[in-house]
Design a protein around this motif. Structure first.
Motif, PDB file in Angstrom:
ATOM      1  N   LEU A 111     -50.282  21.180 -41.724  1.00  0.00           N
ATOM      2  CA  LEU A 111     -51.313  20.165 -41.435  1.00  0.00           C
ATOM      3  C   LEU A 111     -51.361  19.867 -39.940  1.00  0.00           C
ATOM      4  O   LEU A 111     -50.319  19.714 -39.295  1.00  0.00           O
ATOM      5  CB  LEU A 111     -50.970  18.870 -42.190  1.00  0.00           C
ATOM      6  CG  LEU A 111     -51.819  17.640 -41.868  1.00  0.00           C
ATOM      7  CD1 LEU A 111     -53.249  17.795 -42.400  1.00  0.00           C
ATOM      8  CD2 LEU A 111     -51.197  16.372 -42.440  1.00  0.00           C
ATOM      9  N   THR A 112     -52.581  19.717 -39.414  1.00  0.00           N
ATOM     10  CA  THR A 112     -52.734  19.314 -38.007  1.00  0.00           C
ATOM     11  C   THR A 112     -52.440  17.802 -37.886  1.00  0.00           C
ATOM     12  O   THR A 112     -53.349  16.975 -37.936  1.00  0.00           O
ATOM     13  CB  THR A 112     -54.178  19.557 -37.512  1.00  0.00           C
ATOM     14  OG1 THR A 112     -55.086  18.961 -38.476  1.00  0.00           O
ATOM     15  CG2 THR A 112     -54.490  21.020 -37.350  1.00  0.00           C
ATOM     16  N   ALA A 113     -51.177  17.468 -37.762  1.00  0.00           N
ATOM     17  CA  ALA A 113     -50.804  16.042 -37.660  1.00  0.00           C
ATOM     18  C   ALA A 113     -51.434  15.424 -36.410  1.00  0.00           C
ATOM     19  O   ALA A 113     -51.840  14.260 -36.412  1.00  0.00           O
ATOM     20  CB  ALA A 113     -49.289  15.914 -37.616  1.00  0.00           C
ATOM     21  N   LYS A 114     -51.488  16.193 -35.327  1.00  0.00           N
ATOM     22  CA  LYS A 114     -52.189  15.749 -34.112  1.00  0.00           C
ATOM     23  C   LYS A 114     -52.802  16.981 -33.468  1.00  0.00           C
ATOM     24  O   LYS A 114     -52.086  17.913 -33.110  1.00  0.00           O
ATOM     25  CB  LYS A 114     -51.208  15.073 -33.142  1.00  0.00           C
ATOM     26  CG  LYS A 114     -51.855  14.656 -31.818  1.00  0.00           C
ATOM     27  CD  LYS A 114     -50.856  14.018 -30.852  1.00  0.00           C
ATOM     28  CE  LYS A 114     -50.241  15.039 -29.928  1.00  0.00           C
ATOM     29  NZ  LYS A 114     -49.545  14.426 -28.756  1.00  0.00           N
ATOM     30  N   HIS A 115     -54.134  16.974 -33.330  1.00  0.00           N
ATOM     31  CA  HIS A 115     -54.804  18.095 -32.655  1.00  0.00           C
ATOM     32  C   HIS A 115     -54.988  17.729 -31.185  1.00  0.00           C
ATOM     33  O   HIS A 115     -54.474  16.703 -30.716  1.00  0.00           O
ATOM     34  CB  HIS A 115     -56.129  18.431 -33.369  1.00  0.00           C
ATOM     35  CG  HIS A 115     -56.600  19.822 -33.109  1.00  0.00           C
ATOM     36  ND1 HIS A 115     -57.670  20.101 -32.291  1.00  0.00           N
ATOM     37  CD2 HIS A 115     -56.133  21.032 -33.533  1.00  0.00           C
ATOM     38  CE1 HIS A 115     -57.840  21.414 -32.231  1.00  0.00           C
ATOM     39  NE2 HIS A 115     -56.922  22.004 -32.983  1.00  0.00           N
TER      40      HIS A 115
END
Ligand code: FUL
Length: 512
Positions: A111-115
């Motif tokens: 999952l992109t927790a922060k992009h």
């Protein structure tokens, strides 16, 4: 004679297993200035994956989930200035994502927790640019938590993507940013249970300038908090294949050169099995990154397997305008053969929409693709074949030579090795699968496969590297005899599996 040969073979297998158990191999080798070319080849052939790398390579097919602020702005590269209020999924359901991935045969989801826009999908204590300041669940939601819980429910391993490039953080580009980044990493790696992959994107836009990341501190922190996690892309365990198309190299080596100074060599000896302190992120691009010629000038070698990331849609984030451009089942099958089938792990992005759901269309495409892949590999025509090694018939069948940790190790002194499979009867097939026992090392450099037709052998297909897995497609043939001829290898080659399968013909003709 047959029995004596069989006993010898079993004896050499046992010896090989014994040697590898009592003399643990490493995922790196230091090359001395006095090493000859032959020494370098021998060293390369004995570099093996670390246990965490091996566990990762065995997963083969994994999911990427790009979800965040960009989902709501329909952008692919947020500026970091978006209001957190824009983040508002209406029907958010991580269970549906994880169920879809499980049903699709994927083993891990990232999952992109922060992009790059810096928007955090978890309520980070260190920023106001997060779900906590959105209207979703009145700021009480935590996408990361729901994601990890859903993955665990379906038995999926978990990966988190944390972009080093952060377009929102005011400290970005200063030394304070490293602290900020490590604080966020600590939150993610301590509050959500076991994490299996940490994905550090290497991309940063021109405006990011020369922002320096303290990679070695990041790696140390990850090893301390999640020792079994692989660190991917801008990390020492997993390499970006070099394209975002889903197509890997025909020749894909796992053992690559690494720059080691004398100091580094001492460091490695002291640290025993950690390459982290000497690894510097860089892209391994180009067609040839691991041939003997490339290794000859190296100061060190390390195991660095490829991950092939690609999106099921043109963009990484969901955009309604791309609903008609979802990749077809045929394209996904072609990608599978060109990634999993070329010694890399496939990381397929399936982005949820503004509701917080994978669309029915994307889901159906993925599941149809999986059903076809599953049905192909369910029936291995070589399973019950009798095996002839270097023209000598064995008492074993392929199913007892391979499987549950067993493998074939060719004679150390043979120039070429061949292994023949005599099927119980004639069969039609159009796919071959080879696997090396990479826990011994990646060794095969060139091979071809023959089939028996009429009264002679004909070349069916050929290849270079095998590595963890190699899949080859060819026009359907009918025969009861097949042989693999290993023409060139780094020391004596191994095989840990071989298969012959039938792919519906409509998927054979699709080649990019
Ligand atoms: C790239 C990023 O810039 C894209 O947005 C995406 O996350 C892709 C997987 O990696 O470097």
């Amino acid at each position: 004679m047959k029995t004596v040969f069989f006993q010898l073979m079993v004896f050499s297998l046992v010896c090989a297993m014994h040697a590898s158990a009592s003399d643990p191999k490493k995922n790196y080798a230091v090359i001395k200035p006095t090493d000859s070319k032959a020494d370098i080849v021998r060293k390369a052939a004995n570099v093996v994956p670390s246990p965490r790398q091996y566990a990762w390579q065995k997963m083969e097919f994994t999911a990427f989930v790009h979800f965040g602020m960009d989902t709501f702005t329909e952008s692919q590269l947020g500026t970091g200035k978006e209001s957190p209020k824009l983040f508002l999924p209406t029907d958010f359901d991580c269970d549906q994502w994880a169920r879809t991935f499980k049903e699709a045969g994927m083993k891990l989801a990232i999952l992109t927790a922060k992009h790059h826009d810096g928007f955090c999908l978890w309520p980070s204590k260190y920023t106001k640019h997060s779900v906590e300041y959105s209207r979703w669940k009145n700021g009480k939601g935590d996408v990361v938590r729901e994601f990890v819980e859903a993955c665990r429910k379906y038995g999926l391993k978990i990966g988190l993507y944390l972009s080093p490039w952060d377009r929102n953080s005011s400290s970005y580009g200063t030394s304070a940013y490293n602290r900020y980044f490590m604080n966020q990493l600590t939150e993610l790696l301590t509050n959500y249970g076991a994490i299996d992959e940490v994905w550090f994107d290497g991309y940063k836009g021109p405006e990011a300038g020369n922002a320096d990341y303290d990679w070695h501190s990041y790696y140390r922190l990850i090893r301390e908090l999640q020792p079994d996690a692989v660190i991917a892309i801008s990390g020492p365990d997993v390499r970006w294949v070099g394209t975002e198309s889903g197509y890997g190299r025909d020749t894909e080596w796992n053992v690559l050169p690494i720059d080691l100074t004398t100091l580094d060599e001492q460091e490695l000896k002291r640290e025993k099995d950690l390459i982290d302190d000497v690894f510097v992120p860089r892209n391994y691009m180009g067609e040839d990154i691991g041939s003997k010629e490339k290794l000859n000038d190296a100061k060190g070698l390390f195991w660095y397997p490829a991950e092939t990331d690609v999106s099921i849609r043109p963009g990484w984030f969901y955009a309604a305008s791309q609903d008609t451009a979802v990749k077809s089942v045929s394209e996904l099958i072609d990608i599978y053969f060109s990634s999993v089938g070329k010694n890399s792990v496939l990381l397929l992005n399936v982005p949820p929409d503004k509701r917080g759901l994978i669309t029915d269309y994307d889901r159906d495409t993925l599941l149809t693709f999986h059903k076809i892949i599953d049905s192909i590999f369910n029936r291995n025509f070589a399973r019950d074949a009798k095996v002839k090694i270097d023209n000598r018939l064995n008492e074993v069948t392929a199913s007892s030579l391979f499987g549950s940790g067993k493998y074939w190790l060719a004679d150390e002194h043979a120039d070429t090795s061949s292994i023949e499979f005599l099927l119980p009867g004639e069969e039609s097939f159009d796919v071959a699968m080879l696997q090396e026992n990479i826990q011994i090392g990646q060794r095969i450099e060139q091979f071809h496969i023959d089939y028996w037709v009429g009264h002679s052998w004909q070349v069916l297909t050929k290849g270079t590297t095998v590595g963890y897995k190699r899949l080859l497609r060819f026009a359907p043939i009918r025969t009861n005899r097949i042989r693999i001829v290993i023409e060139k290898s780094r020391l004596n080659p191994t095989l840990s599996d071989f298969g012959l399968f039938n792919l519906p013909e409509e998927y054979l003709g699709f080649h990019k």
